[in-house]
Design an enzyme around this catalytic site. Structure first.
Site, short mmCIF file in Angstrom:
data_model
loop_
_atom_site.label_atom_id
_atom_site.label_comp_id
_atom_site.label_asym_id
_atom_site.label_seq_id
_atom_site.Cartn_x
_atom_site.Cartn_y
_atom_site.Cartn_z
N GLU A 7 -49.57 -122.92 -73.75
CA GLU A 7 -49.96 -122.18 -72.55
C GLU A 7 -49.54 -122.93 -71.28
O GLU A 7 -49.16 -122.32 -70.28
CB GLU A 7 -51.47 -121.94 -72.54
CG GLU A 7 -51.98 -121.10 -73.71
CD GLU A 7 -51.28 -119.76 -73.83
OE1 GLU A 7 -50.89 -119.20 -72.79
OE2 GLU A 7 -51.13 -119.26 -74.96
N ASP A 37 -43.14 -122.67 -76.97
CA ASP A 37 -43.31 -123.38 -78.25
C ASP A 37 -42.56 -124.72 -78.22
O ASP A 37 -43.09 -125.76 -78.67
CB ASP A 37 -42.78 -122.53 -79.41
CG ASP A 37 -43.74 -121.43 -79.82
OD1 ASP A 37 -44.90 -121.45 -79.37
OD2 ASP A 37 -43.32 -120.53 -80.59
#
Length: 423
Positions: free
Chosen positions: A279, A362
């Site tokens: 995030e 990611d």
């Protein structure tokens, strides 16, 4: 002619539904390519036989409902126009009050109510399906409350937008779409600001993360990434779902990083730190702002195309649709139908951009945490909790997936693990 157009529309929807039933249940191949079998991305290595079977069953039905729901909206709005319901709503609104300022809200409430009733069965089937497969833990009264909140938020939003758009149409029949888009820019930013602090709390309770030790670790990651975070928010979702999630939303001072309590309950600290780093990757790479810019750009083209298509449809089928002028409020179902079609058609592009950003996040997260085992197991647990397919069919991935498939995400992490194993 009207009856024939209605029959053709219903027949087209049925054929469309049959195609996707055949595609999802009989044609699409979700087995893993040979090179991934036995790897950490292979669901048979982290799901038992029952979980594998349930995942396939649930995903097929859920995907079919997705592909049916949006075209069903088009069919609904088309039939509303074709059989004169829009004309009736206008007549009921006019006869309800002599005050013109109240006639449009009354028309809109009739249209919104009929749309709610028409789409309710599909929404309920979705809810019932998730309950059957133990994804949802939400009681019917709680679910119904959320549905009604959705209804009133949607109605309130359109109650602001629709009068402005139709006022602009009357002022400038050729340029209303441009002026409407210009006004949508500050409105979109305002709604993005309100989302986490006003709208989201209507559905759930948000509060600072109760696990102080974990919050300290997360804030240390944020400091490492030069993110001025003071709190991580937790939201109570266990009463509604067994699925897990974490996200970042809002802009400026309203921006929040949020963890579902289901995520906190099912993942260990290292797994949660990877998810938080993901995030933070969105924040560092300013994906929220790129997303807003992309949305506004697409909405500019979307409003222009809506303007052109509405005029074209009225010119060719205005008599059948009971519309003589785009500026007549009775054209609103046509506006909604075309807008929904354009959103559906543009979704492969927006999903592609989103998947790229998620892949970037990611990669950012694994470079920050350098713990591929925690990252891989967190994705495996996400697959288990949501009964999501590791390798979804191509059309599902194109039209539904805003995130890379679990096959793509886990295999990328496994490659990272192998590459850095001896470093």
């Amino acid at each position: 002619m009207v009856r024939k157009m209605g029959v053709y529309a219903v027949l087209a929807f049925c054929l469309y539904g049959l195609f996707f039933y055949w595609y999802l249940f009989h044609f699409a191949n979700t087995t893993l390519p040979f090179e991934y079998q036995g790897s950490k991305a292979d669901p048979s290595t982290f799901l038992n036989g029952r979980e594998l079977s349930l995942s396939e069953e649930y995903s097929k039905v859920r995907n079919l409902l997705f592909f049916l729901s949006t075209p069903f909206e088009w069919l609904f709005y088309f039939l509303i126009l074709l059989f004169g319901f829009s004309k009736a709503f206008k007549r009921w609104a006019d006869s309800s009050t002599k005050y013109k300022v109240l006639q449009m809200p009354i028309y809109l409430i009739w249209l919104s109510f009929f749309a709610f009733v028409a789409t309710f069965p599909l929404n309920y089937i979705n809810y019932s399906l998730s309950k059957t497969y133990h994804i949802s833990t939400q009681s019917f009264p709680s679910w119904m409350k959320d549905e009604l909140i959705d209804f009133w938020i949607s109605y309130g939003t359109w109650l602001i937008i629709v009068p402005v758009l139709y006022w602009l149409m009357k002022k400038s029949k050729k340029r209303w779409w441009l002026y409407g888009w210009m006004l949508s820019v500050p409105f979109t930013l305002f709604m993005m600001f309100l989302q986490p602090v006003v709208i989201d709390p209507l559905y759930n309770d948000f509060y600072p993360l109760k696990n102080q030790e974990l919050e300290t670790k997360i804030l240390a990651l944020a400091d490492k990434a030069d993110i001025p975070a003071k709190h991580v928010f937790e939201v109570n979702m266990a009463d509604k779902t067994n699925a897990m999630n974490a996200y970042v939303n809002g802009i400026g001072s309203s921006a929040r990083i949020v963890l579902w309590d289901t995520t906190l309950n099912r993942l260990n600290d290292n797994q949660i730190l990877f998810i938080m780093a993901h995030e933070m990757g969105h924040y560092v790479e300013k994906h929220i702002y790129f997303g807003i810019a992309g949305y506004l750009l697409l909405s500019l083209f979307g409003l222009y195309l809506t303007h052109r298509l509405m005029n074209w449809a009225i010119k060719h089928w205005g008599k059948e649709l009971k519309i003589t002028d785009i500026r007549d409020i009775r054209s609103l179902p046509l506006f909604f139908m075309i807008l929904s079609m354009l959103l559906f058609v543009s979704s492969p592009l927006s999903n592609l951009v989103s998947r790229y950003e998620e892949t970037r996040a990611d990669r950012y997260a694994i470079e920050m945490t350098k713990n591929p085992e925690a990252a891989i197991t967190s994705f495996q647990e996400l697959s288990r909790s949501g009964l999501s397919q590791v390798n979804p069919p191509l059309l599902v991935k194109i039209f539904r997936y805003t995130h890379p498939s679990m096959l793509d995400r886990i295999s990328m992490l496994e490659e990272y693990e192998i590459k850095h194993r001896h470093k």
